[in-house]
Enzyme design. Structure first.
Site, PDB file in Angstrom:
ATOM      1  CE  LYS A  80      -4.541   0.908   0.343  1.00  0.00           C
ATOM      2  NZ  LYS A  80      -5.615   0.161  -0.347  1.00  0.00           N
ATOM      3  N   GLY A 184     -21.096   5.782   4.890  1.00  0.00           N
ATOM      4  CA  GLY A 184     -20.093   6.193   3.915  1.00  0.00           C
ATOM      5  C   GLY A 184     -20.652   6.093   2.516  1.00  0.00           C
ATOM      6  N   GLY A 186     -19.173   7.116  -0.521  1.00  0.00           N
ATOM      7  CA  GLY A 186     -18.179   7.376  -1.551  1.00  0.00           C
ATOM      8  C   GLY A 186     -18.456   6.553  -2.795  1.00  0.00           C
ATOM      9  CB  VAL A 188     -17.397   1.190  -2.754  1.00  0.00           C
ATOM     10  CG1 VAL A 188     -18.017  -0.184  -2.501  1.00  0.00           C
ATOM     11  CG2 VAL A 188     -16.149   1.049  -3.622  1.00  0.00           C
TER      12      VAL A 188
END
Length: 357
Positions: A80, A184, A186, A188
Protein backbone atom coordinates in the site's frame (compact mmCIF):
# COMPACT_ATOMS: atom_id res chain seq x y z
CA UNK A 1 -12.81 11.31 9.70
CA UNK A 2 -9.49 9.82 10.79
CA UNK A 3 -9.34 7.42 13.71
CA UNK A 4 -6.14 6.94 15.71
CA UNK A 5 -5.31 3.24 15.60
CA UNK A 6 -2.49 1.30 17.24
CA UNK A 7 0.53 0.42 15.10
CA UNK A 8 0.55 -3.19 13.92
CA UNK A 9 3.44 -5.55 14.55
CA UNK A 10 6.15 -4.85 12.00
CA UNK A 11 6.36 -7.82 9.65
CA UNK A 12 6.99 -5.96 6.41
CA UNK A 13 9.57 -6.82 3.77
CA UNK A 14 10.31 -3.20 2.99
CA UNK A 15 8.97 0.27 3.70
CA UNK A 16 10.04 3.39 1.81
CA UNK A 17 9.34 6.73 3.49
CA UNK A 18 10.19 9.89 1.59
CA UNK A 19 9.47 13.58 1.42
CA UNK A 20 8.37 14.21 -2.15
CA UNK A 21 11.04 16.35 -3.80
CA UNK A 22 8.44 18.20 -5.88
CA UNK A 23 5.46 18.29 -3.52
CA UNK A 24 7.15 18.36 -0.11
CA UNK A 25 4.58 15.84 1.13
CA UNK A 26 5.04 12.71 3.24
CA UNK A 27 4.85 9.53 1.14
CA UNK A 28 5.07 5.98 2.47
CA UNK A 29 5.21 2.90 0.27
CA UNK A 30 4.81 -0.24 2.36
CA UNK A 31 5.60 -3.67 0.92
CA UNK A 32 4.23 -6.22 3.35
CA UNK A 33 4.67 -9.45 1.37
CA UNK A 34 5.76 -10.58 -2.09
CA UNK A 35 5.43 -14.30 -1.30
CA UNK A 36 2.65 -14.75 -3.87
CA UNK A 37 4.07 -12.30 -6.41
CA UNK A 38 4.44 -8.59 -7.05
CA UNK A 39 2.40 -6.77 -4.40
CA UNK A 40 -0.72 -4.86 -5.39
CA UNK A 41 -2.47 -2.18 -3.37
CA UNK A 42 -3.78 1.32 -3.94
CA UNK A 43 -2.45 4.78 -3.18
CA UNK A 44 -4.36 6.59 -0.45
CA UNK A 45 -4.36 10.43 -0.31
CA UNK A 46 -5.67 11.52 3.06
CA UNK A 47 -5.35 14.11 5.81
CA UNK A 48 -3.61 12.97 9.00
CA UNK A 49 -2.86 14.78 12.28
CA UNK A 50 0.78 13.65 12.13
CA UNK A 51 3.07 11.90 9.66
CA UNK A 52 3.28 8.90 11.99
CA UNK A 53 -0.48 8.40 11.58
CA UNK A 54 0.00 8.21 7.81
CA UNK A 55 2.81 5.69 8.26
CA UNK A 56 0.69 3.59 10.59
CA UNK A 57 -2.11 3.57 8.03
CA UNK A 58 0.31 2.38 5.33
CA UNK A 59 1.53 -0.45 7.57
CA UNK A 60 -1.98 -1.60 8.50
CA UNK A 61 -3.39 -1.32 5.00
CA UNK A 62 -0.47 -3.14 3.36
CA UNK A 63 -0.76 -6.03 5.82
CA UNK A 64 -4.49 -6.21 5.06
CA UNK A 65 -3.69 -6.32 1.34
CA UNK A 66 -1.57 -9.44 1.87
CA UNK A 67 -4.58 -11.16 3.43
CA UNK A 68 -6.96 -9.77 0.82
CA UNK A 69 -4.92 -10.87 -2.19
CA UNK A 70 -4.22 -14.29 -0.69
CA UNK A 71 -7.87 -14.88 0.21
CA UNK A 72 -8.89 -13.75 -3.28
CA UNK A 73 -6.67 -16.42 -4.81
CA UNK A 74 -4.47 -13.90 -6.61
CA UNK A 75 -0.82 -14.44 -7.41
CA UNK A 76 -0.10 -11.07 -5.84
CA UNK A 77 1.47 -9.91 -2.61
CA UNK A 78 0.32 -7.14 -0.31
CA UNK A 79 1.38 -3.50 -0.36
CA UNK A 80 0.00 0.00 0.00
CA UNK A 81 1.09 3.59 -0.47
CA UNK A 82 -0.10 6.54 1.57
CA UNK A 83 0.32 10.24 0.89
CA UNK A 84 -0.17 12.20 4.08
CA UNK A 85 -1.66 15.66 3.88
CA UNK A 86 -1.15 17.97 6.88
CA UNK A 87 -4.46 19.16 8.30
CA UNK A 88 -5.90 22.05 6.33
CA UNK A 89 -3.89 21.28 3.18
CA UNK A 90 -5.67 21.70 -0.14
CA UNK A 91 -3.82 20.65 -3.28
CA UNK A 92 -4.05 22.89 -6.32
CA UNK A 93 -3.72 21.14 -9.71
CA UNK A 94 0.02 21.80 -10.01
CA UNK A 95 0.86 20.48 -6.57
CA UNK A 96 -1.43 17.48 -7.05
CA UNK A 97 0.42 16.59 -10.23
CA UNK A 98 3.74 17.03 -8.40
CA UNK A 99 2.49 14.75 -5.63
CA UNK A 100 1.72 11.85 -7.95
CA UNK A 101 4.96 12.27 -9.86
CA UNK A 102 6.67 11.91 -6.48
CA UNK A 103 4.61 8.81 -5.77
CA UNK A 104 5.67 7.36 -9.11
CA UNK A 105 9.32 7.81 -8.16
CA UNK A 106 8.72 6.11 -4.80
CA UNK A 107 6.95 3.15 -6.43
CA UNK A 108 9.69 2.83 -9.03
CA UNK A 109 12.30 2.60 -6.26
CA UNK A 110 10.92 -0.84 -5.33
CA UNK A 111 11.85 -2.22 -8.73
CA UNK A 112 8.53 -3.88 -9.55
CA UNK A 113 7.96 -5.57 -6.19
CA UNK A 114 4.92 -3.31 -5.69
CA UNK A 115 2.22 -2.07 -8.08
CA UNK A 116 -0.03 0.82 -7.14
CA UNK A 117 -3.55 1.85 -8.16
CA UNK A 118 -6.20 4.39 -7.18
CA UNK A 119 -7.63 4.32 -3.66
CA UNK A 120 -9.38 6.69 -1.26
CA UNK A 121 -8.53 10.24 -2.28
CA UNK A 122 -6.85 9.31 -5.57
CA UNK A 123 -8.23 8.74 -9.06
CA UNK A 124 -7.48 6.95 -12.30
CA UNK A 125 -6.27 10.28 -13.70
CA UNK A 126 -3.79 10.51 -10.82
CA UNK A 127 -2.56 7.03 -11.78
CA UNK A 128 -1.94 8.30 -15.30
CA UNK A 129 0.44 10.87 -13.77
CA UNK A 130 2.12 8.09 -11.75
CA UNK A 131 2.64 6.16 -14.99
CA UNK A 132 4.91 8.95 -16.24
CA UNK A 133 7.47 7.85 -13.62
CA UNK A 134 6.88 4.09 -13.35
CA UNK A 135 5.32 1.21 -15.27
CA UNK A 136 4.28 -0.43 -12.00
CA UNK A 137 0.78 1.02 -11.86
CA UNK A 138 -2.62 -0.42 -12.80
CA UNK A 139 -6.10 0.99 -13.22
CA UNK A 140 -5.33 3.71 -15.75
CA UNK A 141 -8.29 5.55 -17.35
CA UNK A 142 -10.40 3.77 -19.95
CA UNK A 143 -9.59 6.55 -22.41
CA UNK A 144 -5.95 5.42 -22.61
CA UNK A 145 -6.75 1.71 -22.74
CA UNK A 146 -6.60 1.09 -19.00
CA UNK A 147 -8.99 -0.91 -16.86
CA UNK A 148 -10.54 2.22 -15.38
CA UNK A 149 -12.26 2.80 -12.04
CA UNK A 150 -12.48 -0.38 -9.89
CA UNK A 151 -15.34 0.84 -7.67
CA UNK A 152 -17.91 -1.01 -9.77
CA UNK A 153 -16.27 -4.43 -9.32
CA UNK A 154 -15.67 -3.66 -5.64
CA UNK A 155 -19.34 -2.86 -5.09
CA UNK A 156 -20.38 -6.03 -6.96
CA UNK A 157 -18.26 -8.16 -4.63
CA UNK A 158 -19.57 -6.33 -1.58
CA UNK A 159 -23.17 -6.82 -2.71
CA UNK A 160 -22.57 -10.57 -3.14
CA UNK A 161 -21.09 -10.58 0.37
CA UNK A 162 -24.10 -8.70 1.77
CA UNK A 163 -26.41 -11.35 0.36
CA UNK A 164 -24.33 -14.15 1.87
CA UNK A 165 -24.22 -12.37 5.23
CA UNK A 166 -27.97 -11.79 5.31
CA UNK A 167 -28.55 -15.46 4.47
CA UNK A 168 -26.58 -16.45 7.55
CA UNK A 169 -27.80 -13.70 9.86
CA UNK A 170 -31.52 -13.56 9.06
CA UNK A 171 -32.16 -16.68 6.99
CA UNK A 172 -32.61 -15.13 3.53
CA UNK A 173 -30.44 -13.05 1.21
CA UNK A 174 -33.22 -10.90 -0.28
CA UNK A 175 -32.58 -7.26 0.68
CA UNK A 176 -36.19 -6.17 0.12
CA UNK A 177 -37.66 -4.92 3.38
CA UNK A 178 -34.38 -5.35 5.25
CA UNK A 179 -33.15 -2.48 7.42
CA UNK A 180 -29.68 -1.59 6.19
CA UNK A 181 -27.43 1.25 7.36
CA UNK A 182 -24.70 2.40 4.96
CA UNK A 183 -22.03 4.50 6.70
CA UNK A 184 -20.09 6.19 3.91
CA UNK A 185 -21.36 7.25 0.49
CA UNK A 186 -18.18 7.38 -1.55
CA UNK A 187 -17.55 5.56 -4.83
CA UNK A 188 -18.41 2.13 -3.43
CA UNK A 189 -20.84 3.05 -0.64
CA UNK A 190 -22.83 5.26 -2.98
CA UNK A 191 -23.15 2.51 -5.57
CA UNK A 192 -24.25 0.05 -2.91
CA UNK A 193 -26.84 2.44 -1.52
CA UNK A 194 -28.30 3.02 -4.98
CA UNK A 195 -28.59 -0.71 -5.67
CA UNK A 196 -30.04 -1.49 -2.25
CA UNK A 197 -32.62 1.28 -2.62
CA UNK A 198 -33.62 0.03 -6.07
CA UNK A 199 -34.19 -3.44 -4.61
CA UNK A 200 -36.44 -2.26 -1.81
CA UNK A 201 -34.16 -2.11 1.23
CA UNK A 202 -35.14 0.21 4.09
CA UNK A 203 -32.09 2.43 4.03
CA UNK A 204 -30.42 4.67 6.56
CA UNK A 205 -27.29 6.44 5.28
CA UNK A 206 -24.63 8.82 6.47
CA UNK A 207 -21.35 10.39 5.39
CA UNK A 208 -18.82 12.81 6.84
CA UNK A 209 -19.61 15.06 3.85
CA UNK A 210 -22.98 16.71 4.57
CA UNK A 211 -23.46 17.32 0.84
CA UNK A 212 -24.25 13.63 0.52
CA UNK A 213 -27.64 14.33 2.08
CA UNK A 214 -28.78 15.07 -1.45
CA UNK A 215 -28.14 11.45 -2.44
CA UNK A 216 -30.07 10.27 0.62
CA UNK A 217 -33.06 12.34 -0.46
CA UNK A 218 -32.84 11.00 -4.01
CA UNK A 219 -32.83 7.43 -2.75
CA UNK A 220 -35.61 7.97 -0.23
CA UNK A 221 -33.21 6.99 2.56
CA UNK A 222 -33.17 8.31 6.11
CA UNK A 223 -30.15 10.46 6.98
CA UNK A 224 -28.34 10.40 10.32
CA UNK A 225 -25.15 11.97 11.60
CA UNK A 226 -22.08 9.69 11.36
CA UNK A 227 -21.79 9.45 15.15
CA UNK A 228 -25.33 8.04 15.38
CA UNK A 229 -25.35 5.55 12.51
CA UNK A 230 -24.52 2.52 14.65
CA UNK A 231 -27.43 3.28 16.99
CA UNK A 232 -30.08 2.81 14.30
CA UNK A 233 -31.79 -0.62 14.52
CA UNK A 234 -30.68 -2.60 11.48
CA UNK A 235 -30.42 -6.07 10.04
CA UNK A 236 -27.11 -5.06 8.49
CA UNK A 237 -24.58 -2.34 9.28
CA UNK A 238 -22.38 -1.49 6.29
CA UNK A 239 -19.13 0.40 7.13
CA UNK A 240 -18.15 2.02 3.83
CA UNK A 241 -15.81 4.84 4.83
CA UNK A 242 -12.45 5.14 6.57
CA UNK A 243 -11.30 2.37 8.91
CA UNK A 244 -11.37 2.14 12.68
CA UNK A 245 -15.04 3.00 13.14
CA UNK A 246 -15.85 -0.15 15.12
CA UNK A 247 -14.35 0.82 18.46
CA UNK A 248 -15.25 -1.03 21.66
CA UNK A 249 -17.75 1.71 22.49
CA UNK A 250 -19.39 1.53 19.07
CA UNK A 251 -19.55 -2.27 19.14
CA UNK A 252 -21.14 -2.26 22.59
CA UNK A 253 -23.85 0.12 21.37
CA UNK A 254 -24.26 -1.31 17.86
CA UNK A 255 -27.90 -2.18 17.12
CA UNK A 256 -27.43 -4.53 14.18
CA UNK A 257 -27.58 -8.26 13.54
CA UNK A 258 -24.59 -8.31 11.19
CA UNK A 259 -21.72 -6.18 9.86
CA UNK A 260 -20.54 -6.39 6.26
CA UNK A 261 -19.02 -3.57 4.25
CA UNK A 262 -16.23 -2.32 1.98
CA UNK A 263 -14.27 -0.21 4.49
CA UNK A 264 -10.70 -1.37 5.03
CA UNK A 265 -9.83 -2.24 8.65
CA UNK A 266 -13.19 -1.21 10.14
CA UNK A 267 -12.27 -2.82 13.46
CA UNK A 268 -10.38 -0.38 15.67
CA UNK A 269 -8.74 -3.41 17.28
CA UNK A 270 -8.60 -7.04 16.22
CA UNK A 271 -10.32 -7.99 19.50
CA UNK A 272 -13.40 -6.28 18.12
CA UNK A 273 -14.17 -9.48 16.22
CA UNK A 274 -14.48 -11.36 19.52
CA UNK A 275 -16.52 -8.51 20.98
CA UNK A 276 -18.96 -8.65 18.07
CA UNK A 277 -19.25 -12.43 18.37
CA UNK A 278 -19.93 -12.18 22.10
CA UNK A 279 -22.85 -9.88 21.31
CA UNK A 280 -24.18 -12.25 18.65
CA UNK A 281 -23.35 -9.88 15.78
CA UNK A 282 -22.18 -11.68 12.64
CA UNK A 283 -19.05 -10.10 11.11
CA UNK A 284 -17.97 -10.59 7.50
CA UNK A 285 -14.19 -9.91 7.32
CA UNK A 286 -13.46 -6.78 5.33
CA UNK A 287 -10.48 -8.12 3.36
CA UNK A 288 -12.68 -10.86 1.89
CA UNK A 289 -15.70 -8.65 1.29
CA UNK A 290 -13.94 -5.78 -0.49
CA UNK A 291 -11.61 -7.75 -2.77
CA UNK A 292 -13.59 -7.19 -5.97
CA UNK A 293 -11.58 -4.19 -7.07
CA UNK A 294 -8.19 -5.81 -6.62
CA UNK A 295 -9.33 -9.01 -8.35
CA UNK A 296 -10.50 -6.92 -11.29
CA UNK A 297 -7.35 -4.79 -11.47
CA UNK A 298 -4.92 -7.70 -11.16
CA UNK A 299 -6.60 -9.98 -13.67
CA UNK A 300 -7.20 -7.15 -16.15
CA UNK A 301 -3.54 -6.08 -15.93
CA UNK A 302 -2.37 -9.65 -16.48
CA UNK A 303 -4.99 -10.21 -19.21
CA UNK A 304 -6.30 -13.32 -17.47
CA UNK A 305 -9.79 -14.05 -18.78
CA UNK A 306 -12.44 -11.94 -20.45
CA UNK A 307 -14.15 -9.06 -18.69
CA UNK A 308 -17.22 -11.28 -18.23
CA UNK A 309 -15.11 -14.05 -16.69
CA UNK A 310 -13.40 -11.63 -14.33
CA UNK A 311 -16.69 -10.15 -13.14
CA UNK A 312 -18.05 -13.65 -12.57
CA UNK A 313 -15.06 -14.34 -10.36
CA UNK A 314 -15.74 -11.10 -8.46
CA UNK A 315 -19.33 -12.20 -7.87
CA UNK A 316 -17.91 -15.43 -6.44
CA UNK A 317 -16.76 -13.50 -3.37
CA UNK A 318 -20.18 -14.27 -1.92
CA UNK A 319 -19.30 -17.98 -1.95
CA UNK A 320 -15.98 -17.21 -0.23
CA UNK A 321 -17.88 -15.41 2.53
CA UNK A 322 -20.12 -18.47 2.92
CA UNK A 323 -17.01 -20.66 3.16
CA UNK A 324 -15.57 -18.37 5.84
CA UNK A 325 -18.78 -18.59 7.88
CA UNK A 326 -18.83 -22.38 7.52
CA UNK A 327 -15.18 -22.63 8.58
CA UNK A 328 -15.76 -20.37 11.58
CA UNK A 329 -18.70 -22.46 12.74
CA UNK A 330 -16.85 -25.75 12.24
CA UNK A 331 -13.78 -24.54 14.16
CA UNK A 332 -15.63 -22.57 16.81
CA UNK A 333 -13.78 -19.35 15.98
CA UNK A 334 -14.75 -15.92 14.71
CA UNK A 335 -15.16 -15.35 10.96
CA UNK A 336 -12.12 -13.07 11.14
CA UNK A 337 -9.95 -15.87 12.53
CA UNK A 338 -11.34 -18.28 9.94
CA UNK A 339 -10.60 -15.91 7.06
CA UNK A 340 -7.11 -15.20 8.34
CA UNK A 341 -6.51 -18.94 8.57
CA UNK A 342 -7.61 -19.55 5.00
CA UNK A 343 -5.34 -16.75 3.76
CA UNK A 344 -2.42 -17.99 5.88
CA UNK A 345 -2.82 -21.50 4.46
CA UNK A 346 -2.45 -20.16 0.95
CA UNK A 347 0.55 -18.04 1.88
CA UNK A 348 2.25 -21.13 3.30
CA UNK A 349 1.58 -23.22 0.21
CA UNK A 350 2.33 -20.40 -2.22
CA UNK A 351 1.19 -19.96 -5.78
CA UNK A 352 0.60 -23.69 -6.29
CA UNK A 353 -2.47 -23.56 -4.03
CA UNK A 354 -6.06 -23.33 -5.19
CA UNK A 355 -7.79 -19.95 -5.37
CA UNK A 356 -10.43 -19.31 -2.75
CA UNK A 357 -12.45 -17.16 -5.14
Amino acid sequence: MTHALPLPDFAHERVEVVTGRRSGLFIAVALHSSVLGSALGGARLWTYPHWSDALGDALRLSAAMTLKNAAAGLDAGGGKSVIGLPEGTVLDPDRRRATFLDLGDAVESLGGLYRTAEDVGSTTDDMLVVSERTAHVVGLPDAVGGSGEPAGPTSLGVYASLVATLERAVGAGDVRGRRITVAGLGQVGGRLAERLASEGAILTVTDVNPAKRGLAATLGAAWVEPSEAHLIPADLFVPAGIGGVLTDEVIDALDARAVCGPANNPLADRSGADRLAARGVLYAPDFVVNAGGVIYLDLEAKQIGSRETIMSRVAGIGDTVRRVFDEAEARGVTPLAAAEGLAADRLRVGTESTALV
